[in-house]
Design a protein around this motif. Sequence first.
Motif, mmCIF file in Angstrom:
data_model
loop_
_atom_site.group_PDB
_atom_site.id
_atom_site.type_symbol
_atom_site.label_atom_id
_atom_site.label_comp_id
_atom_site.label_asym_id
_atom_site.label_seq_id
_atom_site.Cartn_x
_atom_site.Cartn_y
_atom_site.Cartn_z
ATOM 1 N N MET A 1 22.310 -19.759 77.526
ATOM 2 C CA MET A 1 21.826 -18.771 78.499
ATOM 3 C C MET A 1 22.957 -17.867 78.959
ATOM 4 O O MET A 1 22.760 -16.667 79.164
ATOM 5 N N SER A 2 24.154 -18.411 79.100
ATOM 6 C CA SER A 2 25.294 -17.598 79.493
ATOM 7 C C SER A 2 25.628 -16.590 78.412
ATOM 8 O O SER A 2 25.917 -15.422 78.700
ATOM 9 N N LEU A 3 25.588 -17.020 77.151
ATOM 10 C CA LEU A 3 25.847 -16.110 76.042
ATOM 11 C C LEU A 3 24.795 -15.009 76.002
ATOM 12 O O LEU A 3 25.126 -13.834 75.801
ATOM 13 N N ASP A 4 23.561 -15.367 76.232
ATOM 14 C CA ASP A 4 22.484 -14.387 76.279
ATOM 15 C C ASP A 4 22.731 -13.361 77.386
ATOM 16 O O ASP A 4 22.532 -12.167 77.201
ATOM 17 N N ASN A 5 23.191 -13.851 78.529
ATOM 18 C CA ASN A 5 23.492 -12.983 79.656
ATOM 19 C C ASN A 5 24.631 -12.021 79.320
ATOM 20 O O ASN A 5 24.571 -10.822 79.614
ATOM 21 N N VAL A 6 25.667 -12.541 78.685
ATOM 22 C CA VAL A 6 26.813 -11.710 78.301
ATOM 23 C C VAL A 6 26.382 -10.629 77.313
ATOM 24 O O VAL A 6 26.764 -9.455 77.443
ATOM 25 N N LEU A 7 25.578 -11.021 76.330
ATOM 26 C CA LEU A 7 25.118 -10.041 75.345
ATOM 27 C C LEU A 7 24.245 -8.967 75.982
ATOM 28 O O LEU A 7 24.345 -7.779 75.636
ATOM 29 N N ALA A 8 23.397 -9.363 76.918
ATOM 30 C CA ALA A 8 22.547 -8.381 77.600
ATOM 31 C C ALA A 8 23.380 -7.393 78.403
ATOM 32 O O ALA A 8 23.157 -6.180 78.353
ATOM 33 N N ILE A 9 24.369 -7.892 79.115
ATOM 34 C CA ILE A 9 25.213 -7.010 79.925
ATOM 35 C C ILE A 9 26.074 -6.123 79.034
ATOM 36 O O ILE A 9 26.266 -4.946 79.315
ATOM 37 N N ALA A 10 26.573 -6.669 77.939
ATOM 38 C CA ALA A 10 27.378 -5.868 77.012
ATOM 39 C C ALA A 10 26.551 -4.748 76.393
ATOM 40 O O ALA A 10 27.041 -3.629 76.211
ATOM 41 N N SER A 11 25.290 -5.021 76.099
ATOM 42 C CA SER A 11 24.444 -3.972 75.521
ATOM 43 C C SER A 11 24.117 -2.890 76.544
ATOM 44 O O SER A 11 24.000 -1.724 76.198
ATOM 45 N N ILE A 12 23.989 -3.273 77.798
ATOM 46 C CA ILE A 12 23.715 -2.287 78.846
ATOM 47 C C ILE A 12 24.959 -1.452 79.140
ATOM 48 O O ILE A 12 24.863 -0.270 79.462
ATOM 49 N N ALA B 1 34.561 -1.069 82.192
ATOM 50 C CA ALA B 1 34.443 -1.251 83.646
ATOM 51 C C ALA B 1 33.020 -1.681 84.018
ATOM 52 O O ALA B 1 32.826 -2.581 84.842
ATOM 53 N N LEU B 2 32.037 -1.076 83.395
ATOM 54 C CA LEU B 2 30.636 -1.419 83.676
ATOM 55 C C LEU B 2 30.326 -2.841 83.210
ATOM 56 O O LEU B 2 29.623 -3.588 83.891
ATOM 57 N N ILE B 3 30.883 -3.236 82.078
ATOM 58 C CA ILE B 3 30.667 -4.589 81.560
ATOM 59 C C ILE B 3 31.297 -5.624 82.484
ATOM 60 O O ILE B 3 30.679 -6.648 82.815
ATOM 61 N N VAL B 4 32.532 -5.368 82.944
ATOM 62 C CA VAL B 4 33.215 -6.313 83.831
ATOM 63 C C VAL B 4 32.469 -6.456 85.153
ATOM 64 O O VAL B 4 32.268 -7.572 85.651
ATOM 65 N N VAL B 5 32.050 -5.329 85.734
ATOM 66 C CA VAL B 5 31.300 -5.383 86.997
ATOM 67 C C VAL B 5 29.969 -6.119 86.784
ATOM 68 O O VAL B 5 29.579 -6.962 87.593
ATOM 69 N N GLY B 6 29.288 -5.832 85.692
ATOM 70 C CA GLY B 6 28.017 -6.505 85.401
ATOM 71 C C GLY B 6 28.184 -7.994 85.233
ATOM 72 O O GLY B 6 27.389 -8.787 85.746
#
Length: 136
Positions: A11-22, A28-33
Amino acid sequence: VWTIIAANCVMSLDNVLAIASIGHGRPALIVVGLGVSIVLMITSSVLVAEWMNRYPFLVTLGAGVLAWTGGRMIATDAVISHAFALQLGVDFKDGPLWFALSAVMIALVFLAARNGKQRTSAPELMGTENLPASRR
């Protein structure tokens, strides 16, 4: 325990991939997300754990929701529906049978929860005098 750890990692990996795609490649946006996501996940999991400890019926309610969802997934699965249609002439997808299967699954969960509450652990039956000093 290992299943829960593995599920959390996935689930954490899924979350990281979702934020990276956004983030569209903006670091900066990825780190804040990721920062907001991690804080939100930790805070909400602690809150849910506290609620489950304070209100044990929430565990049974959650199990009931999972049973309902599982029953519906089983009943509306294409392979299972096709097999039942061929063997029994019954269509789970369109009729109320998926509802009945889900209700049976929920009843089984609630019966299991009730039976689990009636059982006592071995140390309670034996008394604490038979436990090692470190566990009293």
